[in-house]
Design a protein around this motif. Structure first.
Motif, PDB file in Angstrom:
ATOM      1  N   MET A   1     -63.852  86.968 -27.037  1.00 19.11           N
ATOM      2  CA  MET A   1     -64.054  88.345 -26.576  1.00 19.11           C
ATOM      3  C   MET A   1     -63.029  89.269 -27.230  1.00 19.11           C
ATOM      4  O   MET A   1     -61.908  88.868 -27.495  1.00 19.11           O
ATOM      5  CB  MET A   1     -63.915  88.436 -25.058  1.00 19.11           C
ATOM      6  CG  MET A   1     -65.006  87.718 -24.276  1.00 19.11           C
ATOM      7  SD  MET A   1     -64.945  88.091 -22.504  1.00 19.11           S
ATOM      8  CE  MET A   1     -63.330  87.468 -22.079  1.00 19.11           C
ATOM      9  N   GLY A   2     -63.435  90.513 -27.502  1.00 16.67           N
ATOM     10  CA  GLY A   2     -62.538  91.503 -28.059  1.00 16.67           C
ATOM     11  C   GLY A   2     -62.733  92.834 -27.374  1.00 16.67           C
ATOM     12  O   GLY A   2     -63.741  93.071 -26.700  1.00 16.67           O
ATOM     13  N   ARG A   3     -61.749  93.723 -27.556  1.00 16.27           N
ATOM     14  CA  ARG A   3     -61.824  95.048 -26.955  1.00 16.27           C
ATOM     15  C   ARG A   3     -61.921  96.093 -28.060  1.00 16.27           C
ATOM     16  O   ARG A   3     -61.348  95.931 -29.146  1.00 16.27           O
ATOM     17  CB  ARG A   3     -60.597  95.328 -26.085  1.00 16.27           C
ATOM     18  CG  ARG A   3     -60.423  94.332 -24.941  1.00 16.27           C
ATOM     19  CD  ARG A   3     -59.324  94.775 -24.000  1.00 16.27           C
ATOM     20  NE  ARG A   3     -59.747  95.934 -23.233  1.00 16.27           N
ATOM     21  CZ  ARG A   3     -60.398  95.872 -22.067  1.00 16.27           C
ATOM     22  NH1 ARG A   3     -60.716  94.697 -21.561  1.00 16.27           N
ATOM     23  NH2 ARG A   3     -60.724  96.960 -21.415  1.00 16.27           N
ATOM     24  N   ARG A   4     -62.615  97.191 -27.759  1.00 11.78           N
ATOM     25  CA  ARG A   4     -62.723  98.276 -28.733  1.00 11.78           C
ATOM     26  C   ARG A   4     -63.001  99.577 -28.006  1.00 11.78           C
ATOM     27  O   ARG A   4     -63.565  99.577 -26.900  1.00 11.78           O
ATOM     28  CB  ARG A   4     -63.814  98.007 -29.761  1.00 11.78           C
ATOM     29  CG  ARG A   4     -65.186  97.811 -29.157  1.00 11.78           C
ATOM     30  CD  ARG A   4     -66.230  97.447 -30.183  1.00 11.78           C
ATOM     31  NE  ARG A   4     -66.848  98.621 -30.776  1.00 11.78           N
ATOM     32  CZ  ARG A   4     -68.036  98.592 -31.404  1.00 11.78           C
ATOM     33  NH1 ARG A   4     -68.669  97.435 -31.533  1.00 11.78           N
ATOM     34  NH2 ARG A   4     -68.537  99.680 -31.903  1.00 11.78           N
ATOM     35  N   LEU A   5     -62.591 100.660 -28.622  1.00  8.71           N
ATOM     36  CA  LEU A   5     -62.908 101.991 -28.115  1.00  8.71           C
ATOM     37  C   LEU A   5     -64.171 102.459 -28.812  1.00  8.71           C
ATOM     38  O   LEU A   5     -64.237 102.438 -30.055  1.00  8.71           O
ATOM     39  CB  LEU A   5     -61.759 102.956 -28.402  1.00  8.71           C
ATOM     40  CG  LEU A   5     -61.919 104.376 -27.853  1.00  8.71           C
ATOM     41  CD1 LEU A   5     -61.872 104.354 -26.326  1.00  8.71           C
ATOM     42  CD2 LEU A   5     -60.828 105.293 -28.402  1.00  8.71           C
ATOM     43  N   THR A   6     -65.158 102.862 -28.048  1.00  2.00           N
ATOM     44  CA  THR A   6     -66.449 103.190 -28.642  1.00  2.00           C
ATOM     45  C   THR A   6     -67.171 104.240 -27.814  1.00  2.00           C
ATOM     46  O   THR A   6     -66.754 104.580 -26.699  1.00  2.00           O
ATOM     47  CB  THR A   6     -67.315 101.912 -28.766  1.00  2.00           C
ATOM     48  OG1 THR A   6     -68.469 102.183 -29.563  1.00  2.00           O
ATOM     49  CG2 THR A   6     -67.745 101.413 -27.391  1.00  2.00           C
ATOM     50  N   THR A   7     -68.244 104.755 -28.353  1.00  2.00           N
ATOM     51  CA  THR A   7     -69.118 105.674 -27.620  1.00  2.00           C
ATOM     52  C   THR A   7     -70.253 104.870 -27.012  1.00  2.00           C
ATOM     53  O   THR A   7     -70.966 104.160 -27.723  1.00  2.00           O
ATOM     54  CB  THR A   7     -69.680 106.767 -28.541  1.00  2.00           C
ATOM     55  OG1 THR A   7     -68.600 107.489 -29.139  1.00  2.00           O
ATOM     56  CG2 THR A   7     -70.551 107.738 -27.753  1.00  2.00           C
ATOM     57  N   ILE A   8     -70.403 104.967 -25.706  1.00  2.00           N
ATOM     58  CA  ILE A   8     -71.380 104.157 -24.976  1.00  2.00           C
ATOM     59  C   ILE A   8     -72.552 105.023 -24.558  1.00  2.00           C
ATOM     60  O   ILE A   8     -72.372 106.084 -23.947  1.00  2.00           O
ATOM     61  CB  ILE A   8     -70.739 103.514 -23.738  1.00  2.00           C
ATOM     62  CG1 ILE A   8     -69.483 102.723 -24.122  1.00  2.00           C
ATOM     63  CG2 ILE A   8     -71.740 102.617 -23.023  1.00  2.00           C
ATOM     64  CD1 ILE A   8     -68.259 103.159 -23.391  1.00  2.00           C
ATOM     65  N   PHE A   9     -73.741 104.560 -24.851  1.00  2.00           N
ATOM     66  CA  PHE A   9     -75.009 105.229 -24.564  1.00  2.00           C
ATOM     67  C   PHE A   9     -75.731 104.384 -23.506  1.00  2.00           C
ATOM     68  O   PHE A   9     -75.998 103.204 -23.749  1.00  2.00           O
ATOM     69  CB  PHE A   9     -75.797 105.317 -25.869  1.00  2.00           C
ATOM     70  CG  PHE A   9     -77.249 105.695 -25.783  1.00  2.00           C
ATOM     71  CD1 PHE A   9     -77.692 106.921 -26.265  1.00  2.00           C
ATOM     72  CD2 PHE A   9     -78.187 104.805 -25.285  1.00  2.00           C
ATOM     73  CE1 PHE A   9     -79.043 107.249 -26.244  1.00  2.00           C
ATOM     74  CE2 PHE A   9     -79.535 105.120 -25.247  1.00  2.00           C
ATOM     75  CZ  PHE A   9     -79.960 106.360 -25.726  1.00  2.00           C
ATOM     76  N   ALA A  10     -75.997 104.976 -22.343  1.00  2.00           N
ATOM     77  CA  ALA A  10     -76.696 104.251 -21.273  1.00  2.00           C
ATOM     78  C   ALA A  10     -77.990 104.985 -20.934  1.00  2.00           C
ATOM     79  O   ALA A  10     -77.990 106.213 -20.799  1.00  2.00           O
ATOM     80  CB  ALA A  10     -75.814 104.137 -20.031  1.00  2.00           C
ATOM     81  N   ALA A  11     -79.063 104.245 -20.790  1.00  2.00           N
ATOM     82  CA  ALA A  11     -80.358 104.870 -20.500  1.00  2.00           C
ATOM     83  C   ALA A  11     -81.173 103.993 -19.569  1.00  2.00           C
ATOM     84  O   ALA A  11     -81.116 102.755 -19.656  1.00  2.00           O
ATOM     85  CB  ALA A  11     -81.134 105.115 -21.795  1.00  2.00           C
ATOM     86  N   ASP A  12     -81.899 104.629 -18.663  1.00  2.00           N
ATOM     87  CA  ASP A  12     -82.933 103.924 -17.909  1.00  2.00           C
ATOM     88  C   ASP A  12     -83.996 104.917 -17.482  1.00  2.00           C
ATOM     89  O   ASP A  12     -83.844 106.128 -17.630  1.00  2.00           O
ATOM     90  CB  ASP A  12     -82.365 103.118 -16.741  1.00  2.00           C
ATOM     91  CG  ASP A  12     -82.079 103.948 -15.505  1.00  2.00           C
ATOM     92  OD1 ASP A  12     -82.199 105.191 -15.551  1.00  2.00           O
ATOM     93  OD2 ASP A  12     -81.750 103.354 -14.458  1.00  2.00           O
TER      94      ASP A  12
END
Length: 398
Positions: A1-12
């Protein structure tokens, strides 16, 4: 497992379970078409899909701008698709976008607080709409062919502090989709980039001034504090601080429904006292129906929230409180002005004292449609009904 800073897109999809119940075959068919459209657009904007479950999608992007442009294109393309579908079968995605730290699992799934906030933003968005966190807003502001609308601070489940939310409304989508490609091509031209560098230096002072003039008023930017008392101010000056106020009259009282964008109960009590009134006390079915209808006269007082995966409609606070240490869940409830509790409109199975600390009441209903029912809640929510009795305001009433 690794960690990263990112832009998260969530949809439902809004009310997906109900669509499946109504027509499972048609729903699954349309879902497959919408996912095909969405997946292609996410790839086009250099994003990658991390988690999927049923109708829900979590994707990650290195660029916040590309994530938002992808969301805009997805909503526009889905809207075009839905125009070919019977209205009862139309599926509308809600999208939330956040920047945060995530943990990448061996199977590619992403987990963490950043994902949770993106999911909460998605639950706040209107069907067909897009909501962004303040971190995303700071990255994309003035880089899109539209203005993002600040819709205030929202308390969400499992977070102690409210999150500041920005939205792109459904009404903006057609214009955005049509203009985005022209805008993107234009800003990549060398002449534009050279001119932009010069203008940035020349216009720095002017841009700071414009930003200051156009930003959301200071009262809405910060968390409410008790020391920000409104006592001694005129009603006009107090109400000028709020972007949505509705007035009505019933019996011997005047009622103000005010969108407060959060705050504590202490702040609401101070606000009511400053207006020479109190949080609304409701003592009959007729009064309850009147106040409920008043909250519906203008959009913005009710919010559809995601509670354990199901929609719940949350409306304004009223002046019903529970004594500390009272027998739970229904003991010790009284009106804020001491008036006896002669009438109640609790929703089924309420008050429920969920979490063991719900000592205030608001209009609330299960599902995505408002109803004139109450629920116990803590902390105070985004709107309030204040009652000003005739004896307190003299001839201003009637």
């Amino acid at each position: 497992m690794g960690r990263r800073l990112t832009t998260i897109f969530a949809a439902d999809i809004a009310q997906y379970s109900q669509h499946v119940e109504d027509d499972e075959i048609a729903t699954l068919s349309h879902l497959a078409k919408l996912r095909e459209i969405m997946d292609a657009i996410i790839r086009k904007h250099e994003g990658s899909i991390a988690n999927t479950a049923g109708d829900s999608v979590i994707a990650v992007f290195d660029s916040a701008v590309e994530a938002v442009l992808a969301a805009i294109d997805i909503q526009a393309a889905h809207k075009n698709y839905n125009e070919t579908v019977p209205s009862a079968q139309r599926l509308k995605y809600r999208i939330g976008i956040n920047i945060g730290d995530v943990t990448v699992q061996p199977n590619g799934d992403v987990l963490g607080g950043g994902v949770n906030i993106a999911a909460r933003l998605e639950s706040i968005a209107q069907p067909g709409g897009i909501c962004l966190s303040e971190g995303v807003f700071e990255q994309v502001d003035r880089k899109l062919p539209t203005e993002l609308k600040r819709i205030g601070e929202h308390y969400v489940k499992n977070l102690a502090k409210p999150i500041t939310v920005y939205a792109i409304s459904d009404a903006d989508e057609n214009f955005i989709a049509l203009s985005r490609r022209k805008w993107a091509a234009f800003i990549r031209k060398p002449a534009f980039l050279a001119g932009l560098a010069i203008l940035t230096v020349m216009a720095f002072g002017a841009s700071v001034f414009v930003l200051t003039q156009q930003r959301t008023p200071e009262w809405a930017q910060r968390a409410y504090k008790k020391e920000d008392s409104v006592q001694g101010k005129s009603e006009k000056d107090i109400l000028a601080n709020f972007d949505l106020v509705t007035e009505g009259h019933f019996g011997h009282s005047r009622y103000l429904v005010i969108r407060t964008w959060g705050g504590t109960m202490a702040v609401l009590l101070d606000l009511a006292a400053g207006l020479k009134g109190h949080l609304a006390t409701i003592t009959s079915a007729e009064e309850n129906e009147f106040v409920y209808n008043l909250t519906l006269e203008k959009p913005g007082y009710w919010v559809v929230q995601d509670v354990d995966g199901e929609p719940q409609s949350s409306g304004p606070m009223i002046g019903l409180m529970q004594d500390d240490g009272a027998k739970e869940p229904d003991g010790g409830w009284h009106w804020v002005d001491g008036e006896p509790l002669s009438y109640t409109a609790w929703a089924p199975y309420q008050p429920g004292n969920s979490g063991g600390h719900q000592n205030y009441a608001q209009f609330r209903a299960d599902g995505s449609k408002p109803k004139p029912t109450w629920d116990d809640i803590d902390p105070a929510q985004d709107a309030v009904v204040i009652e000003i009795e005739k004896t307190q305001v003299g001839q201003r009433i009637k």
